[in-house]
Design a protein around this motif. Structure first.
Motif, PDB file in Angstrom:
ATOM      1  N   GLN A 168     -32.151  87.374  24.599  1.00 42.75           N
ATOM      2  CA  GLN A 168     -31.696  87.893  24.915  1.00 42.75           C
ATOM      3  C   GLN A 168     -31.276  88.984  23.189  1.00 42.75           C
ATOM      4  N   TRP A 169     -32.499  90.016  23.558  1.00 46.67           N
ATOM      5  CA  TRP A 169     -32.016  90.340  21.732  1.00 46.67           C
ATOM      6  C   TRP A 169     -30.409  91.417  21.011  1.00 46.67           C
ATOM      7  N   LEU A 170     -29.942  91.276  20.374  1.00 50.48           N
ATOM      8  CA  LEU A 170     -28.968  91.496  20.247  1.00 50.48           C
ATOM      9  C   LEU A 170     -29.273  92.717  19.302  1.00 50.48           C
ATOM     10  N   GLY A 171     -30.080  92.593  18.190  1.00 47.13           N
ATOM     11  CA  GLY A 171     -30.164  93.498  17.422  1.00 47.13           C
ATOM     12  C   GLY A 171     -31.050  93.395  16.297  1.00 47.13           C
ATOM     13  N   GLY A 172     -31.238  94.093  15.183  1.00 47.43           N
ATOM     14  CA  GLY A 172     -32.504  94.169  14.601  1.00 47.43           C
ATOM     15  C   GLY A 172     -32.462  95.535  13.624  1.00 47.43           C
ATOM     16  N   THR A 173     -32.868  95.691  11.947  1.00 46.60           N
ATOM     17  CA  THR A 173     -33.088  96.286  11.087  1.00 46.60           C
ATOM     18  C   THR A 173     -33.485  97.518  11.850  1.00 46.60           C
ATOM     19  N   ARG A 174     -32.990  99.170  11.324  1.00 41.13           N
ATOM     20  CA  ARG A 174     -33.536 100.242  11.777  1.00 41.13           C
ATOM     21  C   ARG A 174     -34.081 100.222  10.795  1.00 41.13           C
ATOM     22  N   ASP A 175     -34.406  99.813   9.631  1.00 41.86           N
ATOM     23  CA  ASP A 175     -34.984 100.338   8.986  1.00 41.86           C
ATOM     24  C   ASP A 175     -35.787  99.243   7.527  1.00 41.86           C
ATOM     25  N   ASP A 176     -35.651  98.749   6.945  1.00 39.13           N
ATOM     26  CA  ASP A 176     -36.044  97.872   5.706  1.00 39.13           C
ATOM     27  C   ASP A 176     -35.964  96.119   6.774  1.00 39.13           C
ATOM     28  N   ALA A 177     -36.650  95.258   6.970  1.00 33.65           N
ATOM     29  CA  ALA A 177     -36.261  94.233   6.862  1.00 33.65           C
ATOM     30  C   ALA A 177     -36.480  93.128   5.647  1.00 33.65           C
ATOM     31  N   ALA A 178     -35.179  91.736   5.555  1.00 29.85           N
ATOM     32  CA  ALA A 178     -35.045  91.301   4.696  1.00 29.85           C
ATOM     33  C   ALA A 178     -35.612  91.211   3.674  1.00 29.85           C
ATOM     34  N   GLY A 179     -36.770  90.428   3.573  1.00 31.10           N
ATOM     35  CA  GLY A 179     -37.298  89.945   3.359  1.00 31.10           C
ATOM     36  C   GLY A 179     -38.335  91.146   2.672  1.00 31.10           C
ATOM     37  N   GLU A 180     -38.206  92.787   3.420  1.00 26.05           N
ATOM     38  CA  GLU A 180     -39.142  93.459   2.934  1.00 26.05           C
ATOM     39  C   GLU A 180     -38.346  94.141   1.744  1.00 26.05           C
ATOM     40  N   ALA A 181     -37.076  94.170   2.055  1.00 22.48           N
ATOM     41  CA  ALA A 181     -35.831  94.964   0.927  1.00 22.48           C
ATOM     42  C   ALA A 181     -36.153  93.671  -0.715  1.00 22.48           C
ATOM     43  N   PHE A 182     -36.425  92.474  -0.540  1.00 15.60           N
ATOM     44  CA  PHE A 182     -36.632  91.555  -1.474  1.00 15.60           C
ATOM     45  C   PHE A 182     -37.871  91.867  -1.877  1.00 15.60           C
ATOM     46  N   ASP A 183     -38.751  92.246  -1.595  1.00 17.61           N
ATOM     47  CA  ASP A 183     -39.945  92.371  -1.637  1.00 17.61           C
ATOM     48  C   ASP A 183     -39.845  93.205  -3.176  1.00 17.61           C
ATOM     49  N   LYS A 184     -39.009  94.747  -2.739  1.00 14.45           N
ATOM     50  CA  LYS A 184     -39.087  95.931  -2.511  1.00 14.45           C
ATOM     51  C   LYS A 184     -38.414  96.320  -4.209  1.00 14.45           C
ATOM     52  N   MET A 217     -23.617  98.493   7.416  1.00 14.87           N
ATOM     53  CA  MET A 217     -23.395  98.437   8.684  1.00 14.87           C
ATOM     54  C   MET A 217     -22.575  96.898   8.793  1.00 14.87           C
ATOM     55  N   ILE A 218     -22.014  96.272   7.590  1.00  8.02           N
ATOM     56  CA  ILE A 218     -21.453  95.378   7.733  1.00  8.02           C
ATOM     57  C   ILE A 218     -20.476  95.289   9.050  1.00  8.02           C
ATOM     58  N   ASN A 219     -19.228  96.348   8.397  1.00  5.70           N
ATOM     59  CA  ASN A 219     -18.659  95.821   9.317  1.00  5.70           C
ATOM     60  C   ASN A 219     -18.406  97.076  10.901  1.00  5.70           C
ATOM     61  N   GLU A 220     -19.686  97.302  11.309  1.00  2.26           N
ATOM     62  CA  GLU A 220     -19.858  98.000  12.594  1.00  2.26           C
ATOM     63  C   GLU A 220     -19.977  96.826  13.373  1.00  2.26           C
ATOM     64  N   LYS A 221     -19.610  97.275  14.742  1.00  2.77           N
ATOM     65  CA  LYS A 221     -19.650  96.166  15.900  1.00  2.77           C
ATOM     66  C   LYS A 221     -20.458  95.931  16.422  1.00  2.77           C
ATOM     67  N   ASN A 222     -21.808  96.277  16.475  1.00  2.00           N
ATOM     68  CA  ASN A 222     -23.376  95.947  16.703  1.00  2.00           C
ATOM     69  C   ASN A 222     -24.144  94.849  15.937  1.00  2.00           C
ATOM     70  N   PHE A 223     -24.814  95.034  16.452  1.00  2.00           N
ATOM     71  CA  PHE A 223     -25.615  94.022  15.431  1.00  2.00           C
ATOM     72  C   PHE A 223     -26.976  94.644  15.200  1.00  2.00           C
ATOM     73  N   ASP A 224     -27.169  95.060  14.386  1.00  2.00           N
ATOM     74  CA  ASP A 224     -27.746  96.300  13.578  1.00  2.00           C
ATOM     75  C   ASP A 224     -27.726  95.956  12.454  1.00  2.00           C
ATOM     76  N   PHE A 225     -29.048  95.802  12.134  1.00  2.00           N
ATOM     77  CA  PHE A 225     -28.758  95.930  10.462  1.00  2.00           C
ATOM     78  C   PHE A 225     -29.849  97.309   9.619  1.00  2.00           C
ATOM     79  N   SER A 226     -29.273  97.611   8.655  1.00  3.40           N
ATOM     80  CA  SER A 226     -29.775  98.378   7.199  1.00  3.40           C
ATOM     81  C   SER A 226     -30.712  98.456   6.255  1.00  3.40           C
ATOM     82  N   PHE A 227     -31.545  97.936   5.327  1.00  9.15           N
ATOM     83  CA  PHE A 227     -31.455  97.240   4.064  1.00  9.15           C
ATOM     84  C   PHE A 227     -31.742  98.322   3.389  1.00  9.15           C
ATOM     85  N   SER A 228     -32.527  99.481   3.885  1.00 11.39           N
ATOM     86  CA  SER A 228     -33.032 100.844   3.002  1.00 11.39           C
ATOM     87  C   SER A 228     -31.741 101.834   2.100  1.00 11.39           C
TER      88      SER A 228
END
Ligand code: KG4
Ligand code: ZN
Length: 345
Positions: A168-184, A217-228
């Motif tokens: 079951q998918w719980l959540g994911g990034t809403r914008d940049d992926a973690a690796g993408e943020a490292f690259d940028k 989003m570190i303290n939000e209840k969902n399992f989404d991320f946002s790195f932009s």
């Protein structure tokens, strides 16, 4: 059962032979990363053209290293998505052709699920004696239920797995992926590509607490991320500080700490909520040493086992695809298998 896996979703061309989903007999990876360095990111057309050139030799090398002939392979597996269409087509069409000619079952695989299966693999190339091999065969495998954290250049996702094929998918990034943020951020700081290892290297001499970057989003209840927003915070710091070049390693260390804090907190929260026994991490960012040490340490405090593949198996590889195909064995007629660049969960 010996499965020949093929993976060509991004800039790597990989072929591997895996026995019974766990025993890695070979894993050949040819990367076109050098050709993309001057552009600071993967150029899809360049990647696909390179893959056309190397796919057959890479498959041949994987068979040779595993000491198995194509005739003795029991089944084939290929990444069908997500990924770059030109790159996927090279692997998928090659796999279809071989499966058709040699009359082998062909299993289409999801690249993201594949990253989690890297944690099932034991490297048999290093084990030469029968005794070593039989001892390793009983070494512990991941236990369900588990949380999968997929952190790569294109994706950041959390999934809950009750069993093979039941996720079951719980959540994911809403914008940049973690690796993408490292690259940028690496590009912004004038470091090389890919950015993850470069930031990690620069961060070694830096103070991770000098700059307090946001942990979105570190303290939000969902399992989404946002790195932009985090990336923008680094941009703003660099713009407002004319001396930033002198603080490069501190910026790298502080940025790396911010990303790792978010990934650790959200993964553990998911594991606790779903009473997972283990967390399995996959994708290029799983190679990051700070993520490895922080997640393992905090996980063990909570009684949650955290598994990381070796660095070789964290980045894109075909062995993880062969393993995923073994545990989720749903072959399809070669002619019905299609590349699906937008495939998700
Ligand atoms: O899984 P992968 O090889 O390809 C994709 O499917 O995207 O992941 C590549 C990503 C790149 O963004 C790269 O910067 C990142 O993984 N990466 C790292 C490290 N090594 C690779 N990020 C952080 N620390 C690392 N050591
Ligand atoms: Zn990947």
């Amino acid at each position: 059962m010996k499965i020949l896996g093929i993976e060509t979703s991004c800039d790597e061309t990989s072929a591997a032979v895996v026995e019974d989903g766990t025993k890695l007999l070979s894993n050949m990876v040819s990367s076109s990363v050098e050709l993309h360095k001057k552009y600071g990111g993967v150029v899809p057309e360049v990647a696909a053209r390179e893959q056309v050139k190397v796919i057959i030799p890479v498959i041949q090398e994987a068979l040779d290293e595993a000491k198995v002939r194509m005739e003795k392979i029991d089944a084939m597996a290929a990444t069908v998505g997500p990924g770059l269409i030109g790159s996927l087509l090279v692997g998928v069409e090659t796999a279809k052709t071989l499966a058709f000619i040699y009359k082998k079952p062909l299993v289409p695989e999801n690249h993201l699920i594949g990253h989690v299966y890297a944690c099932w693999l034991t490297d048999y190339r290093l084990l030469t004696t029968a005794v070593d091999r039989s001892q390793k065969a009983v070494s512990t495998q991941p236990k369900f239920p588990l949380i999968g954290l997929i952190v790569s250049g294109g994706h950041t996702d959390l999934i809950f797995m009750k069993d093979h094929g039941k996720y079951q998918w719980l959540g994911g990034t809403r914008d940049d992926a973690a690796g993408e943020a490292f690259d940028k951020v690496a590009r912004l700081l004038g470091l090389g590509y890919p950015g993850g290892p470069e930031i990690e290297k620069a961060a070694k001499n830096g103070n991770p607490n000098l700059y307090i970057f946001p942990r979105p989003m570190i303290n939000e209840k969902n399992f989404d991320f946002s790195f932009s927003g985090l990336k923008t915070a680094v941009v703003n710091l660099v713009k407002s500080n004319s001396q930033w070049q002198k603080a490069k390693s501190d910026i790298a260390a502080s940025f790396q700490k911010a990303i790792v804090d978010v990934l650790v907190k959200k993964s553990l929260k998911a594991a606790q909520k779903y009473q997972a026994k283990e967390i399995l991490v996959g994708g290029g960012v799983a190679a990051n040493q700070l993520l490895r040490s922080q997640l393992s340490a905090h996980g063990s405090q909570l009684g949650i086992k955290v598994r990381f593949p070796s660095v070789e198996l964290s980045i894109d590889n075909a062995a993880m695809i062969a393993s995923a195909a073994y545990f989720n064995f749903k072959p399809q007629k070669p002619e019905s298998v299609q590349a699906q660049p937008g495939l998700y969960f």
